[in-house]
Design a protein around this motif. Structure first.
Motif, PDB file in Angstrom:
ATOM      1  N   LEU A   1      -5.120  -7.417  27.365  1.00 16.26           N
ATOM      2  CA  LEU A   1      -4.513  -6.865  28.576  1.00 16.26           C
ATOM      3  C   LEU A   1      -3.039  -6.541  28.351  1.00 16.26           C
ATOM      4  CD1 LEU A   1      -6.142  -9.176  31.270  1.00 16.26           C
ATOM      5  CD2 LEU A   1      -6.525  -6.725  31.012  1.00 16.26           C
ATOM      6  N   SER A   2      -2.330  -7.459  27.715  1.00 13.59           N
ATOM      7  CA  SER A   2      -0.908  -7.233  27.467  1.00 13.59           C
ATOM      8  C   SER A   2      -0.678  -6.020  26.577  1.00 13.59           C
ATOM      9  CB  SER A   2      -0.279  -8.476  26.824  1.00 13.59           C
ATOM     10  OG  SER A   2      -0.373  -9.593  27.689  1.00 13.59           O
TER      11      SER A   2
ATOM     12  N   GLY B   1       0.774  -2.205  33.791  1.00 13.53           N
ATOM     13  CA  GLY B   1       1.351  -3.309  34.554  1.00 13.53           C
ATOM     14  C   GLY B   1       0.661  -3.519  35.880  1.00 13.53           C
ATOM     15  N   SER B   2       0.240  -2.429  36.542  1.00 14.76           N
ATOM     16  CA  SER B   2      -0.426  -2.563  37.840  1.00 14.76           C
ATOM     17  C   SER B   2      -1.793  -3.220  37.704  1.00 14.76           C
ATOM     18  CB  SER B   2      -0.566  -1.188  38.497  1.00 14.76           C
ATOM     19  OG  SER B   2      -1.327  -0.316  37.663  1.00 14.76           O
ATOM     20  N   VAL B   3      -2.504  -2.898  36.614  1.00 16.74           N
ATOM     21  CA  VAL B   3      -3.810  -3.532  36.381  1.00 16.74           C
ATOM     22  C   VAL B   3      -3.636  -5.019  36.110  1.00 16.74           C
ATOM     23  CG1 VAL B   3      -5.783  -3.647  34.807  1.00 16.74           C
ATOM     24  CG2 VAL B   3      -4.933  -1.430  35.585  1.00 16.74           C
TER      25      VAL B   3
ATOM     26  N   LEU C   1      -9.694 -13.067  34.102  1.00 22.58           N
ATOM     27  CA  LEU C   1      -9.040 -12.065  33.263  1.00 22.58           C
ATOM     28  C   LEU C   1      -7.556 -12.019  33.613  1.00 22.58           C
ATOM     29  CD1 LEU C   1     -11.766  -9.276  33.452  1.00 22.58           C
ATOM     30  CD2 LEU C   1     -11.181 -10.654  31.437  1.00 22.58           C
ATOM     31  N   VAL C   2      -6.851 -13.067  33.231  1.00 19.41           N
ATOM     32  CA  VAL C   2      -5.459 -13.222  33.634  1.00 19.41           C
ATOM     33  C   VAL C   2      -4.569 -13.354  32.406  1.00 19.41           C
ATOM     34  CG1 VAL C   2      -6.067 -14.289  35.842  1.00 19.41           C
ATOM     35  CG2 VAL C   2      -5.701 -15.731  33.828  1.00 19.41           C
ATOM     36  N   THR C   3      -3.300 -13.034  32.598  1.00 16.63           N
ATOM     37  CA  THR C   3      -2.306 -13.243  31.539  1.00 16.63           C
ATOM     38  C   THR C   3      -1.422 -14.450  31.818  1.00 16.63           C
ATOM     39  OG1 THR C   3      -0.770 -11.714  32.619  1.00 16.63           O
ATOM     40  CG2 THR C   3      -2.263 -10.789  30.960  1.00 16.63           C
ATOM     41  N   ARG C   4      -1.556 -15.033  32.996  1.00 20.70           N
ATOM     42  CA  ARG C   4      -0.822 -16.256  33.329  1.00 20.70           C
ATOM     43  C   ARG C   4      -1.665 -17.070  34.314  1.00 20.70           C
ATOM     44  NH1 ARG C   4       1.931 -12.216  36.312  1.00 20.70           N
ATOM     45  NH2 ARG C   4       1.709 -12.500  38.574  1.00 20.70           N
TER      46      ARG C   4
END
Length: 265
Positions: free
Chosen positions: A162-163, A168-170, A184-187
């Protein structure tokens, strides 16, 4: 699906308790109680531990959730094999979902800024539906194992992917509360308990595959465990949902009473 494939799906007789499976669930409950008691001691100021970052605690938490969800998957395999119908499934599901709502309300009073909105019971309510559907559709054990492995792998791969590739909006949408239950997260979100579908549904699917295999090849293993400790753990495992809902109020009340009696309240 061919008749030959269907013939390999294990079936069982009338519903009966499988003591060793109940004991595994009871072990998860006992371990969870010890973990939560330590957490409550920290919250009350009797000890000082970092439950959010210290690997001693974060890995224990992961192991406890893994064992609990794995046995939930095994339980679904047994229920389907024993002929549990959809109305009975939905009655049990309603109990889990109702308790999840109570957990949200209770945690909101204790932790208004980090209340639980998709914890283990919330996740379990969704995972039970998905696992039940796959089992009654006679999805093979190999497919369940592969799907579980994919979900676990996504937990490690998704943040970097993802990163690197998502806008950024997704990313912000997936990190937001309406969608972060997918995993499905980055944090990690700010919440006291977080059990998203990725990777935890994978543990339930692995448990379902294991339960189906044991019923077909080692049915005596699930029914064994007649020792005194095994029977005690099995009794606890049979009432896991009720125990889950009651253990924290009992622990917190006991610590509150102890603080009042010792002048620390």
């Amino acid at each position: 699906m061919s008749p030959q494939h269907r013939s390999h799906i294990p079936t069982a007789g009338p519903a009966q308790r499988l003591q060793r499976l109940d004991a595994l669930r009871g072990l998860a409950m006992l371990w969870m109680t010890a973990f939560h008691f330590a957490f409550d001691l920290d919250h009350a100021g009797y000890i000082h531990q970092n439950f959010y970052e210290d690997p001693v605690w974060t890995w224990q938490r992961s192991a406890i959730v893994s064992l609990f969800l794995f046995t939930a998957g095994m339980g679904q395999a047994v229920a389907v094999a024993q002929g549990q119908d959809w109305p009975r499934f939905w009655r049990r599901w309603a109990q889990v979902a109702g308790c999840a709502l109570l957990v949200t309300l209770g945690s909101w009073f204790m932790f208004p800024r980090s209340f639980i909105y998709f914890g283990v019971l919330h996740g379990l309510a969704v995972m039970l539906i998905a696992t039940r559907w796959l089992l009654v559709r006679r999805v093979s054990g190999a497919a369940l194992l592969m799907a579980g492995a994919l979900l676990v792998a996504l937990f490690w791969l998704a943040p970097a992917a993802l990163s690197a590739w998502a806008s950024g909006s997704v990313i912000e949408a997936l990190n937001s509360r309406p969608l972060n239950w997918l995993g499905l997260v980055t944090r990690k979100p700010i919440t006291e308990d977080y059990v998203p579908l990725i990777p935890w549904l994978g543990l339930v699917l692995w448990g379902a595959a294991a339960g189906r295999w044991l019923l077909a090849h080692r049915p005596g293993w699930l029914a064994g465990g007649g020792s005194v400790p095994g029977r005690a753990l099995a009794a606890l495992g049979r009432w896991s949902l009720s125990y889950y809902m009651l253990h924290q109020p009992v622990l917190i009340s006991a610590l509150t009473a102890f603080g009042w009696l010792t002048g620390r309240g």
